[in-house]
Write a protein that holds these residues in place. Structure first.
Motif, PDB file in Angstrom:
ATOM      1  N   SER A 131     -26.192   2.656  69.549  1.00 21.60           N
ATOM      2  CA  SER A 131     -26.436   2.717  68.102  1.00 21.60           C
ATOM      3  C   SER A 131     -26.921   1.376  67.567  1.00 21.60           C
ATOM      4  CB  SER A 131     -25.181   3.189  67.373  1.00 21.60           C
ATOM      5  OG  SER A 131     -24.081   2.420  67.773  1.00 21.60           O
ATOM      6  N   VAL A 132     -26.421   0.289  68.176  1.00 20.88           N
ATOM      7  CA  VAL A 132     -26.883  -1.035  67.744  1.00 20.88           C
ATOM      8  C   VAL A 132     -28.350  -1.203  68.111  1.00 20.88           C
ATOM      9  CG1 VAL A 132     -26.590  -3.520  68.038  1.00 20.88           C
ATOM     10  CG2 VAL A 132     -24.581  -2.040  67.957  1.00 20.88           C
ATOM     11  N   LEU A 133     -28.706  -0.843  69.326  1.00 16.91           N
ATOM     12  CA  LEU A 133     -30.084  -0.968  69.789  1.00 16.91           C
ATOM     13  C   LEU A 133     -31.013  -0.130  68.920  1.00 16.91           C
ATOM     14  CD1 LEU A 133     -31.857  -2.214  72.015  1.00 16.91           C
ATOM     15  CD2 LEU A 133     -31.589  -0.083  73.281  1.00 16.91           C
ATOM     16  N   ARG A 134     -30.529   1.075  68.600  1.00 15.19           N
ATOM     17  CA  ARG A 134     -31.321   1.976  67.787  1.00 15.19           C
ATOM     18  C   ARG A 134     -31.562   1.365  66.402  1.00 15.19           C
ATOM     19  NH1 ARG A 134     -30.575   6.004  64.350  1.00 15.19           N
ATOM     20  NH2 ARG A 134     -31.994   7.790  64.496  1.00 15.19           N
ATOM     21  N   ALA A 135     -30.491   0.786  65.828  1.00 16.17           N
ATOM     22  CA  ALA A 135     -30.624   0.155  64.510  1.00 16.17           C
ATOM     23  C   ALA A 135     -31.619  -0.996  64.573  1.00 16.17           C
ATOM     24  CB  ALA A 135     -29.267  -0.338  64.028  1.00 16.17           C
ATOM     25  N   LEU A 136     -31.573  -1.765  65.676  1.00 21.18           N
ATOM     26  CA  LEU A 136     -32.470  -2.914  65.801  1.00 21.18           C
ATOM     27  C   LEU A 136     -33.931  -2.480  65.868  1.00 21.18           C
ATOM     28  CD1 LEU A 136     -30.543  -5.251  68.267  1.00 21.18           C
ATOM     29  CD2 LEU A 136     -30.916  -5.552  65.818  1.00 21.18           C
ATOM     30  N   THR A 137     -34.186  -1.349  66.558  1.00 19.36           N
ATOM     31  CA  THR A 137     -35.579  -0.944  66.715  1.00 19.36           C
ATOM     32  C   THR A 137     -36.154  -0.309  65.454  1.00 19.36           C
ATOM     33  OG1 THR A 137     -34.881   1.140  67.680  1.00 19.36           O
ATOM     34  CG2 THR A 137     -35.444  -0.607  69.210  1.00 19.36           C
ATOM     35  N   VAL A 138     -35.288   0.184  64.564  1.00 26.64           N
ATOM     36  CA  VAL A 138     -35.849   0.727  63.329  1.00 26.64           C
ATOM     37  C   VAL A 138     -35.736  -0.281  62.173  1.00 26.64           C
ATOM     38  CG1 VAL A 138     -35.512   3.136  63.946  1.00 26.64           C
ATOM     39  CG2 VAL A 138     -33.731   1.945  62.686  1.00 26.64           C
TER      40      VAL A 138
END
Lengths: 257, 270
Positions: free
Chosen positions: B93-100
């Protein structure tokens, strides 16, 4: 139920609008002299100096309030032409001021209150040993200038022409601050900006003076706008810029007209 | 590979009055500014403005950069979307937040971040310059990178949503019939999420076409090299507002044509 939610939303919108408009003549009136509030549209390069001058003015004129809207002179001129309400316009160049004069949006003829010289901006310590405009033509240097459409680019082109130097810029930036930040970040080796910008940038960059014979000086005119609701206070502020504000302007790198 | 289609008749929905009023206000909010632009267009001189070499260069560069950005976003973004939709791993979820993040980041801040990464003194940029002699700022490649950075998240979240909502039983069936993972991805998964892929790519392209802040900050502004249409509009606004309006209309026209055309043809919307 649904209707009530809609009504509440509509009401919230109306209240929001009303509070955003607000009373314009707020502030307790002093018995003598102008009072109330004015809005000053001022060129971005005046940001630091005018913020200080505005605070000083309010202190010496109790019961007054000076609000600022800082942006590029051409954006401000366009806003005023499109009906933005304000009392004073301070431009970083004559052409944008003339637009308003010709459109009949000014209350008087503009007066020049400050001048700003051009300077070459380089990285701290001047690692590429740039000493003059002629050095900007050296190969292997990344030079950024303002676009010819904006005042700083127009002036830079004039200075380079006077010096007989032809420079191939890597980029024609939209404003002075972008030129400055490209140099500050190390992306460009040098650029041409105003003396005041180099002063405001502080530690990261330094300025290389341009010979007076080759330099181009930007004139800053100021005027009361025709639609001003408080001309007395606008006039008082402008005369303060010419007198009490002079020292502040000099401190930020402007020269007297 | 036909999905069970929903063919049952539906009643024509009739809207409650508040919805009609608010929806009209919403539509007007988008239409009135466009109307303002159209009414102020100097039609007499429009053609002359359009024919100028600088406008054509900006238009060509805009198309090239936005299409390249979309291609890169498809290449990198689809695997990313698949990863977010199908795999579970710590920190997802952290990675996902970073990419968006670029969706909420002011584009100018994105441009500065790109400079700090790929600039001459940046984390990767310094290495790129000394090892390969590659300089990204002030180049067309730089403009493409800036547009990709800002636009790719739109593709990623659209495709991810498509992958999440698709019926995974088709994938399972293909697997049990002996198809390899790669075959399943190419022959089952991607065809099933085609509407999301196309919608994501169109959104991504549209965002790339309109990109301004990150491009001007990271790639600078030079006609023919990094001056895309939005940059040309912004600078024309300084000197020649009429030209800026005409340029904006061209950008609007091109975008509208593509969005309307693609929607009808690919998404099957009425």
């Amino acid at each position: 139920m649904r209707a009530r939610v809609v009504t509440a939303l509509l009401l919230a919108g109306i209240v929001g609008l009303a509070s955003a408009c607000g009373p314009s003549g707020s502030g307790s009136a002093s018995p003598s002299g102008p009072s109330g509030a004015i809005t000053v549209f001022a060129a971005s390069s005046l940001n630091a100096a005018f913020t200080t001058i505005g605070a000083d003015f309010e202190k010496s004129h109790p019961g007054t309030m000076v609000r600022f809207s800082f942006a590029g002179s051409s954006s401000l001129a366009a806003q005023i032409q499109e009906g933005a309400l304000g009392d004073v316009f301070a431009s970083a160049d004559q052409p944008n001021m003339q637009k308003l004069v010709q459109a009949g949006l000014t209350a008087e003829s503009p007066m020049v209150f400050a001048r700003n010289d051009l300077e070459i901006v380089v990285a701290k310590g001047n690692p590429k040993h740039i000493a003059s405009l002629a050095d900007l033509a050296r190969s292997g240097l990344v030079i950024v200038l303002c676009a010819p459409a904006v005042p700083c680019g127009h002036y830079a082109a004039q200075a380079l022409q006077k010096a007989g130097v032809s420079v191939k810029p890597a980029s024609q930036e939209a404003d002075v601050k972008s030129v400055l930040s490209k140099v500050a970040l190390g992306e460009a080796d040098a650029g041409i900006v105003y003396v005041t910008d180099v002063k405001a940038a502080g530690q990261s960059v330094e300025g290389v003076a341009i010979a007076p014979a080759l330099n181009v000086v930007a004139e800053y005119p100021i005027v009361i706008l025709k639609d001003s609701q408080n001309r007395a206070l606008a006039r008082a502020f402008i005369s303060y810029v010419h007198t009490g504000g002079r020292e502040t302007l000099a401190r930020y790198g402007f020269t007297n007209p | 590979m036909a999905l069970p289609t929903r063919s049952r008749r539906r009643l024509r929905p009739s809207a409650p009055l508040p919805i009609v009023i608010l929806a009209s206000a919403g539509a007007a909010f988008f239409i009135i500014p466009l109307l303002g632009l159209l009414l102020r267009t100097p039609w007499a001189s429009a053609w002359q403005q359009l024919g100028s070499a600088e406008v054509l260069a900006a238009l060509r560069l805009s198309l090239l950069a936005s299409l390249s950005a979309t291609a890169i976003a498809l290449t990198l973004g689809v695997p990313l979307a698949w990863t977010f939709a199908r795999l579970t791993f710590p920190g997802r979820s952290v990675l996902r937040a970073l990419t968006v993040l670029p969706m909420v980041l002011p584009p100018v801040v994105g441009g500065v971040a790109l400079l700090l990464a790929f600039g001459r003194r940046g984390l990767v940029g310094g290495w790129l310059a000394t090892t390969f002699g590659v300089h990204l700022p002030f180049t067309t490649a730089g403009a493409i990178i800036a547009e990709t950075f800002v636009a790719m998240p739109f593709l990623v979240i659209t495709v991810e949503a498509g992958l999440r909502s698709m019926d995974t039983r088709f994938e399972d069936a293909a697997r049990t019939l002996g198809a390899s993972r790669w075959t399943v991805l190419w022959r089952v998964t991607l065809p099933l999420v085609r509407p999301s892929l196309i919608a994501g790519a169109v959104l991504c392209w549209a965002r790339a076409l309109g990109e301004f802040g990150a491009t001007i900050t990271f790639a600078g502004n030079f006609p023919g090299r990094t001056q895309t249409m939005p940059l040309a509009v912004y600078l024309a606004l300084e000197s020649n507002p009429d030209a800026a309006i005409v340029l904006s209309l061209v950008l609007l026209g091109v975008s509208l044509a593509v969005l309307i055309g693609l929607r009808d043809r690919w998404l099957g919307a009425s």
